[in-house]
Design an enzyme around this catalytic site. Structure first.
Site, mmCIF file in Angstrom:
data_model
loop_
_atom_site.group_PDB
_atom_site.id
_atom_site.type_symbol
_atom_site.label_atom_id
_atom_site.label_comp_id
_atom_site.label_asym_id
_atom_site.label_seq_id
_atom_site.Cartn_x
_atom_site.Cartn_y
_atom_site.Cartn_z
ATOM 1 N N ASP A 66 66.525 16.330 24.213
ATOM 2 C CA ASP A 66 67.882 16.473 24.215
ATOM 3 C C ASP A 66 68.454 17.643 23.824
ATOM 4 O OD1 ASP A 66 70.623 15.365 24.090
ATOM 5 O OD2 ASP A 66 70.492 14.334 21.855
ATOM 6 N N CYS A 72 80.594 15.329 -15.499
ATOM 7 C CA CYS A 72 81.650 14.820 -16.590
ATOM 8 C C CYS A 72 80.988 14.917 -17.732
ATOM 9 C CB CYS A 72 82.003 13.146 -16.307
ATOM 10 S SG CYS A 72 82.778 12.638 -17.774
ATOM 11 N N CYS A 128 82.208 8.679 -21.600
ATOM 12 C CA CYS A 128 82.657 8.267 -20.420
ATOM 13 C C CYS A 128 82.072 6.871 -19.980
ATOM 14 C CB CYS A 128 82.445 9.352 -19.292
ATOM 15 S SG CYS A 128 82.678 8.697 -17.699
ATOM 16 N N TYR A 185 59.985 20.273 34.093
ATOM 17 C CA TYR A 185 59.370 19.256 34.481
ATOM 18 C C TYR A 185 59.699 18.900 36.103
ATOM 19 C CZ TYR A 185 64.026 17.663 33.453
ATOM 20 O OH TYR A 185 65.533 17.611 33.392
ATOM 21 N N LYS A 193 62.247 12.568 26.695
ATOM 22 C CA LYS A 193 63.380 12.952 27.323
ATOM 23 C C LYS A 193 64.147 13.901 26.061
ATOM 24 C CE LYS A 193 67.722 11.030 28.825
ATOM 25 N NZ LYS A 193 68.600 11.865 28.713
ATOM 26 N N CYS A 199 86.696 8.477 -16.493
ATOM 27 C CA CYS A 199 87.425 8.547 -17.707
ATOM 28 C C CYS A 199 88.592 9.429 -17.860
ATOM 29 C CB CYS A 199 86.213 9.043 -18.872
ATOM 30 S SG CYS A 199 85.799 10.666 -18.472
ATOM 31 N N GLU A 214 57.371 10.932 30.203
ATOM 32 C CA GLU A 214 57.663 12.124 29.462
ATOM 33 C C GLU A 214 58.609 11.952 28.517
ATOM 34 O OE1 GLU A 214 59.129 14.814 32.565
ATOM 35 O OE2 GLU A 214 57.625 14.092 34.052
ATOM 36 N N LYS A 247 65.884 4.802 26.522
ATOM 37 C CA LYS A 247 66.441 5.463 25.392
ATOM 38 C C LYS A 247 66.251 4.862 24.178
ATOM 39 C CE LYS A 247 69.914 7.964 25.858
ATOM 40 N NZ LYS A 247 71.001 8.058 26.006
ATOM 41 N N CYS A 297 87.355 13.485 -14.436
ATOM 42 C CA CYS A 297 86.405 12.448 -13.982
ATOM 43 C C CYS A 297 87.085 11.327 -13.342
ATOM 44 C CB CYS A 297 85.595 12.406 -15.348
ATOM 45 S SG CYS A 297 84.368 10.780 -14.983
HETATM 46 S S1 IVH Z 1 64.200 13.670 34.895
HETATM 47 C C1 IVH Z 1 65.411 13.114 39.282
HETATM 48 N N1 IVH Z 1 62.993 14.101 32.961
HETATM 49 O O1 IVH Z 1 67.846 14.029 30.677
HETATM 50 C C2 IVH Z 1 65.166 13.740 37.800
HETATM 51 N N2 IVH Z 1 65.313 14.574 32.711
HETATM 52 O O2 IVH Z 1 70.003 11.732 31.423
HETATM 53 C C3 IVH Z 1 66.225 13.407 36.801
HETATM 54 N N3 IVH Z 1 65.917 15.294 30.583
HETATM 55 O O3 IVH Z 1 70.210 15.587 32.849
HETATM 56 C C4 IVH Z 1 65.852 14.002 35.631
HETATM 57 N N4 IVH Z 1 64.201 15.753 29.768
HETATM 58 O O4 IVH Z 1 68.808 16.962 31.174
HETATM 59 C C5 IVH Z 1 64.123 14.185 33.384
HETATM 60 N N5 IVH Z 1 61.551 15.066 31.125
HETATM 61 C C6 IVH Z 1 62.708 14.886 31.691
HETATM 62 C C7 IVH Z 1 63.939 15.109 30.958
HETATM 63 C C8 IVH Z 1 65.039 14.917 31.391
HETATM 64 C C9 IVH Z 1 65.174 15.636 29.547
HETATM 65 C C10 IVH Z 1 67.559 15.201 30.650
HETATM 66 C C11 IVH Z 1 67.978 15.769 31.948
HETATM 67 C C12 IVH Z 1 68.918 14.775 32.521
HETATM 68 C C13 IVH Z 1 69.142 13.840 31.542
HETATM 69 C C14 IVH Z 1 69.146 12.691 32.048
#
Ligand code: IVH
Length: 674
Positions: free
Chosen positions: A116, A431, A436, A230, A114, A416, A112, A319, A413
């Site tokens: 931010d 300028c 210049c 999720y 992740k 110059c 999935e 990451k 400037c």
């Molecule tokens: S799973 C056991 N799934 O990432 C479950 N986390 O660094 C642990 N996050 O604090 C989390 N999308 O806020 C999971 N699809 C996703 C996520 C997710 C974003 C964030 C979450 C967590 C951080 C972990």
């Protein structure tokens, strides 16, 4: 028809439409119909406040928390994730857990994004959103229920569409999701803030987090927050799915927004491949993702594996390389571009972003620095993404110590030392000194170009050579070049030198309009140059023109006029003109350019309306210009005559209003001398 049944039905109906709109992106009624339903609900609630329940859509906005949020203990720890940087790390994770449990060897994986954003926890009791909390320290979070209610993608009551769900749902259900703002909504929000002169936000994540921690949920409601859910954290009184993949599908059927990027794979290698495609494609996601999460699909197995500290063994965060980092803004340097534009550039404490050491970053322009209130010494957030040049997003104001220095754009400037100019309605500072050194190359190139003095044989390379050798320090120096000097340059034989000198000599006879265009005055192109030549007749006259003299010419607004007058007022430019004059490059207005000079209609401005008995549209224009007059499109107080034909337009009315004299074709011919 105000019955409790109607009220219950209305609540469900409105919640259903919110779901269609905010979760499925597929509304089935119009905004007007929706508003009508909401109005009816509000009327019933006004009559019967005792009927109102927490799952009423009216509860999505309003409450102000007194001082601070109360604490909520999570029913199970809200865990974090261990990081993997690259495929090798992910394989090492897999090997570690395979050694702990052989079943891992044949396990499936769900991948999935992740996101931010901000991790939030939602409690549903008997299908109704009862509480919502931040993650906090993982054990205890803050009660932000009234803020979470404002997020329209969060169902207040589940299942939103009962026809989608067969089995009963748990009486008590605790879920976890990520609240965030999409990139598009974030840009829109910042654009609106900038438009109304308010401070803009740094990035979607901080904005989402800040919005959810507002004590006044009315403010939260104004932020375009959304969510993807999720995880089932805890459930009582009903079955829940036993795999991650099924969890996502089940949550979706209950009416929660769920990512559509998730996939399930039979092997880790496939999961890694998929993750890597999103590393490359992350900019196509509608939100900021800092990686992908690879999860053991079998939740029973994952639970048995336990955790290390706060990280569950059954999942890993793969990451993406970071693209935003903070560093110190050491100084702001100013560069002068070839067009004379002054650009501020951040000089930074060196910092690594995604494998590259960054020491400089763009600050876009001086308005940007002011808007973002970027100060020297600030801790700043810097972004380097893909091919884009690193840029300063903004200051981390919380990190200020008080020694940061507000920044003022330079008044002169840096190349110059001449005063810089800012033109009304433009972002850039310029300028405008033609000599210049930072702009000399571009000025000379422009001066000799086809639409200007048209000096054949003076290409870019030779111009560069002439400047580097010191022979040309301003455009006037072109006219004092000698045969000996040219022969001293690399690549110049006698023929080439003679040809160039001949072309230079020939250009001295170019008409005045071309010389004016060649000077490169800001806002003065070929058309304006022709108007100026016609109107003033010589550079001697133009050089002493006042603002109002220039503005009196049709089509010259205050900005262009100011730019022209300013150019001639600069000593450096006056010097240049003196040199040109001495070199004999001093044309006066010629026939065709002239109006000051000749023709019975000289100095007169005409507007034509309607069709004339003998002259066509173009014909009348030609006739007037041949006799030294000028034709413009619209009537103003500077118009001398309106020439009237059959079926005139609104120009006649305007001419009457302004007291402009009206004549017919015969009258025009009379003026022109019969
Ligand atoms: S799973 C056991 N799934 O990432 C479950 N986390 O660094 C642990 N996050 O604090 C989390 N999308 O806020 C999971 N699809 C996703 C996520 C997710 C974003 C964030 C979450 C967590 C951080 C972990």
């Amino acid at each position: 028809m105000t019955t409790p049944e109607r009220y219950t039905h209305l609540k469900q109906e409105i919640n259903f439409h919110l779901y269609r709109y905010h979760v499925l992106d597929a509304p089935v009624i119009s905004d007007v119909e929706y508003d009508r339903l909401l109005l009816e609900l509000q009327q019933i609630e006004a009559e019967h406040p005792e009927w109102v329940t927490p799952d009423s859509p009216s509860q999505r906005a309003g409450a102000v928390i007194s001082e601070k949020f109360s604490k909520v203990r999570h029913p199970r720890p809200i865990l974090s994730l261990a990081n993997a940087f690259g495929a090798q790390d992910a394989r090492a994770w897999f090997e570690r857990i395979r050694k702990l449990d052989e079943r891992v060897a044949s396990a499936k994986f769900t991948v999935e994004p992740k996101i931010d954003g901000l991790s939030v926890v939602l409690h549903y009791r008997n299908g109704i959103l009862a509480q919502g909390a931040t993650r906090g320290d993982g054990e205890v979070g803050e009660d932000i229920t009234s803020n979470l209610r404002t997020i329209r993608a969060i169902p207040l009551q589940i299942p939103v569409d009962p026809s989608q769900v067969q089995a009963a749902i748990p009486e008590y259900l605790v879920l976890r999701g990520e609240a965030f703002i999409t990139n598009h909504d974030f840009d829109e929000l910042n654009r609106k803030l900038a438009e109304s002169g308010e401070k803009t936000y740094l990035n979607p994540r901080n904005t989402a987090a800040g919005s959810l921690r507002q004590l006044d949920s009315g403010l939260t409601a104004q932020r375009p927050l959304t969510i993807l859910v999720y995880q089932v954290v805890y459930a009582e009184g009903g079955p829940i799915p036993t795999s991650q993949w099924e969890t996502l599908q089940w949550l979706q059927r209950l009416g929660f927004p769920v990512t559509d990027v998730a996939r399930r794979f039979d092997t880790l290698e496939e999961a890694i491949d998929y993750t890597e495609t999103w590393d490359k494609g992350r900019d196509t996601l509608p939100y900021e993702a800092d990686g992908m999460v690879i999860k053991l699909d079998d939740l029973g197995l994952a639970a048995e594996l336990g955790f290390v500290g706060k990280d569950p063994r059954g999942a890993v965060a793969f990451k993406f390389p970071a693209r935003e980092v903070t560093t110190t803004l050491l100084d702001i340097e100013v560069e002068v571009g070839r067009t004379g534009v002054l650009t501020p550039r951040a000089s930074l404490q060196a910092v690594e972003i995604n494998g590259v050491i960054v020491k400089n970053a763009t600050l876009h322009n001086f308005d940007y620095i002011a808007e973002k209130d970027i100060r020297i010494g600030d801790r700043v957030l810097v972004k380097r993404a893909g091919e884009v040049i690193p840029y300063v997003i903004g200051p981390v104001t919380d990190a200020r110590t008080g020694i940061e220095q507000p920044y003022m754009p330079p008044e002169t400037c840096p190349a110059c030392g001449q005063p810089v100019e800012h033109f009304e309605g433009e972002v850039a500072w310029f300028c405008v000194n033609a000599a210049c050194p930072a702009q000399l190359l571009r000025n000379v190139e422009h001066f000799v170009s086809k639409g200007a003095m048209d000096i054949n044989g003076l290409g870019y390379k030779i111009v560069e050579q002439l400047i580097q050798s010191g022979l040309v320090k301003d455009v006037a120096d072109i006219y004092s070049l000698t045969r000996e000097q040219l022969l001293g340059l690399e690549g110049f034989a006698e023929k080439k030198a003679d040809n160039l000198l001949a072309a230079v000599q020939a250009s001295a006879a170019q008409p005045l309009s071309r010389l004016i265009a060649a000077l490169g005055i800001h806002g003065v192109g070929e058309v304006a140059a022709t108007d100026l030549a016609r109107h003033f007749g010589s550079l001697d006259v133009l050089a002493t023109a006042r603002l109002e003299d220039v503005q009196a010419i049709e089509g010259f607004g205050p900005n262009t006029a100011a730019s022209i007058v300013d150019w001639f007022a600069r000593p450096a430019n006056q010097n240049l003109l003196a040199k040109l004059k001495q070199a004999g490059v001093w044309p006066v207005s010629q026939a065709g350019e002239s109006s000051a000079g000749g023709g019975p209609l000289a100095g007169l401005t005409f507007v034509v309306t309607g069709s004339l008995p003998t002259l066509s549209r173009d014909g009348v224009k030609e006739f007037i210009e041949q006799h030294g007059g000028k034709v413009t499109d619209s009537v103003s107080k500077n118009t001398s005559y309106l020439v009237l034909g059959e079926n005139p337009g609104s120009k006649l009315e305007k001419a009457r209003k302004l007291g402009v004299e009206v004549i017919d074709e015969a009258g025009l011919r009379n003026l022109a001398g019969g």
